[in-house]
Design a protein around this motif. Structure first.
Motif, PDB file in Angstrom:
ATOM      1  N   GLN A 259     -55.351  43.301  82.059  1.00 53.10           N
ATOM      2  CA  GLN A 259     -54.904  44.522  83.234  1.00 53.10           C
ATOM      3  C   GLN A 259     -55.115  43.771  84.442  1.00 53.10           C
ATOM      4  OE1 GLN A 259     -55.925  48.829  82.204  1.00 53.10           O
ATOM      5  NE2 GLN A 259     -56.726  47.966  80.176  1.00 53.10           N
TER       6      GLN A 259
ATOM      7  N   GLN B 278     -49.797  52.221  83.918  1.00 51.42           N
ATOM      8  CA  GLN B 278     -49.931  50.945  84.068  1.00 51.42           C
ATOM      9  C   GLN B 278     -48.598  50.110  84.565  1.00 51.42           C
ATOM     10  OE1 GLN B 278     -50.302  48.055  80.764  1.00 51.42           O
ATOM     11  NE2 GLN B 278     -52.264  48.508  80.891  1.00 51.42           N
TER      12      GLN B 278
ATOM     13  N   THR C  92     -51.355  56.782  80.296  1.00 53.70           N
ATOM     14  CA  THR C  92     -51.937  55.680  80.947  1.00 53.70           C
ATOM     15  C   THR C  92     -51.065  54.420  81.031  1.00 53.70           C
ATOM     16  OG1 THR C  92     -53.270  54.960  79.137  1.00 53.70           O
ATOM     17  CG2 THR C  92     -54.515  56.447  80.730  1.00 53.70           C
TER      18      THR C  92
ATOM     19  N   LEU D  11     -61.108  50.993  85.061  1.00 49.67           N
ATOM     20  CA  LEU D  11     -60.042  50.623  85.735  1.00 49.67           C
ATOM     21  C   LEU D  11     -60.177  50.734  87.295  1.00 49.67           C
ATOM     22  CD1 LEU D  11     -57.357  48.675  85.652  1.00 49.67           C
ATOM     23  CD2 LEU D  11     -56.288  50.976  85.687  1.00 49.67           C
TER      24      LEU D  11
ATOM     25  N   MET E 204     -59.270  54.784  82.594  1.00 50.79           N
ATOM     26  CA  MET E 204     -58.720  54.162  83.618  1.00 50.79           C
ATOM     27  C   MET E 204     -59.488  54.863  84.862  1.00 50.79           C
ATOM     28  SD  MET E 204     -54.626  54.960  84.239  1.00 50.79           S
ATOM     29  CE  MET E 204     -53.851  55.074  85.894  1.00 50.79           C
TER      30      MET E 204
ATOM     31  N   GLN F 145     -46.438  45.344  76.605  1.00 48.93           N
ATOM     32  CA  GLN F 145     -47.101  44.949  77.721  1.00 48.93           C
ATOM     33  C   GLN F 145     -46.442  43.777  78.574  1.00 48.93           C
ATOM     34  OE1 GLN F 145     -49.668  41.983  77.939  1.00 48.93           O
ATOM     35  NE2 GLN F 145     -51.218  42.935  79.227  1.00 48.93           N
TER      36      GLN F 145
END
Ligand SMILES: Nc1ncnc2c1ncn2[C@@H]1O[C@H](COP(=O)(O)OP(=O)(O)OP(=O)(O)O)[C@@H](O)[C@H]1O
Length: 360
Positions: free
Chosen positions: A298, A104, A100, A140, A136, A18
């Motif tokens: 996120q 991202q 995903t 999201l 998502m 990440q």
């Protein structure tokens, strides 16, 4: 524009992929060259895996960047972006790499592109330790809407570990700047909905087990609330591609949307998977959290880029979130504040830099 190279320590805190994704996204948007070292140092196989490498190369194409170190298992990478162009892109991971997570990495940059974009990606749609496509789409998307963000995710075919072979299409509308978002008013809990899916040669009973276990737990806690969990057989590239899992979404009267889900491993124990997802989501609702554990990290990049003060009410910050904060603070100069409300929940806030799209 600051042209000095920012160095990001990929081993800090979570030490996973990440930090790399957020560093490169911000590098592209701010046009600040970045060097990421010790990439995924805390993972059993450090360095770039397929998912990260495909994400890096895709972002390189979108931003016309100069990149060094973009090889499989590389632990150091330098990224020097120039422009951000929308348009059509395609990536084939050829593995079960999480689609995903590739999205991202590129989505923040595509918001600051010169025109709309459409990116087709092949890989895994429902992969452990990453957002499922349903998360998502259902969780999201409404959360990012609060920042003024519009995207559309179509799932053309589902794909699971180890074969992958899933296919999605992401359409992103660029915008002039992001709004600040407030996700602090829980309101009242208004209901759950979800899906329990299975594919390939797995019997329907796998989906039924997940559904029953999740519904039983939810009804035990909220006898008066409706909870629909549909059992669906997913279409995969080949008949023999087995996969199974569950995704559940919870909503509140003030528009909070939270999610939880689990993807089955090699042996799918439907009742355990269903119970896990229901327990995770019930925990958020009982504590009246506005943002779930996975959404936390996120949202950090969007909070840092927004115009004004964004606030979220959430549970204890995850290592992923603290890592995202480390990268965002280093790259943008913003400061995240952590406060506690009277019930001990976290109020995370930051005044974003109000970054403007240079093209529109
Ligand atoms: N069940 C889940 N639901 C939604 N999002 C999830 C879920 N599990 C993980 N995520 C999200 O997926 C991302 C995983 O980041 P992480 O750095 O661990 O993954 P990675 O790039 O695959 O690297 P690594 O292989 O190094 O773990 C985070 O944004 C996390 O919030």
């Amino acid at each position: 524009m600051n042209n000095s190279v920012v160095e990001i320590d990929g081993s800090f805190l979570e030490g996973g992929g990440q930090a790399l994704r957020n560093a490169l996204s911000l590098s592209a948007i701010l046009k600040r060259p970045v060097r990421v070292v010790k990439i995924r140092a805390n993972r059993p196989q450090p360095g770039l895996s397929h998912q990260h490498l495909h994400g890096v190369n895709l972002l390189r194409d979108i931003t016309n960047a100069n990149v060094t170190g973009n090889q499989l298992r590389s632990t150091e990478l330098q990224f020097m972006p120039t422009t951000i162009s929308g348009g059509s892109f395609k990536v084939e991971t050829g593995t079960a790499a999480s689609i995903t997570l590739v999205y991202q990495m590129i989505m923040p940059a595509l918001l600051y592109a010169d025109k709309p974009s459409r990116t087709t990606a092949g890989g895994g749609t429902n992969v452990s330790f990453s957002p499922q496509v349903e998360y998502m789409q259902q969780v999201l998307q409404p959360n990012l809407k609060r920042f003024g963000i519009c995207f559309d995710l179509k799932v053309l075919k589902h794909g699971f570990y180890p074969r992958g072979d899933g296919r999605c299409e992401l359409a992103v509308e660029p915008l002039r700047s992001l709004k600040a978002a407030e996700l602090i008013d829980f309101g009242r809990f208004s209901g759950f909905e979800g899906i329990a899916y299975y594919s390939g040669r797995l019997p329907k009973s796998v989906g039924d087990d997940m559904q029953h276990a999740a519904k039983r737990e939810i009804h035990r806690l909220w006898t008066n609330y409706d909870c629909t969990i549909d059992v669906i057989k997913y279409d995969t590239a080949k008949q023999r591609h087995n996969g199974g899992g569950i995704h559940i979404t919870a909503r509140t009267t003030t528009g909070c949307v939270l999610g939880a889900g689990t993807v089955g491993q090699k042996i799918i124990k439907g009742h355990l998977i269903g119970l896990n997802a229901a327990c995770e989501l019930s925990g958020y609702i009982k504590n009246e959290l506005c943002v779930d554990d996975h959404m936390q990290d996120q949202l950090i990049i969007y909070m840092a880029l927004g115009s004004g003060i964004s606030r979220i009410r959430t549970g204890p910050l995850t290592k992923h979130t603290r890592t995202a904060i480390y990268v965002a603070e280093l790259m943008t100069g913003v400061k995240f504040n952590i406060d506690y409300d009277t019930s001990g929940r976290i109020l995370l806030s930051c005044e974003g830099i109000g970054h403007r799209n240079a093209y529109i």
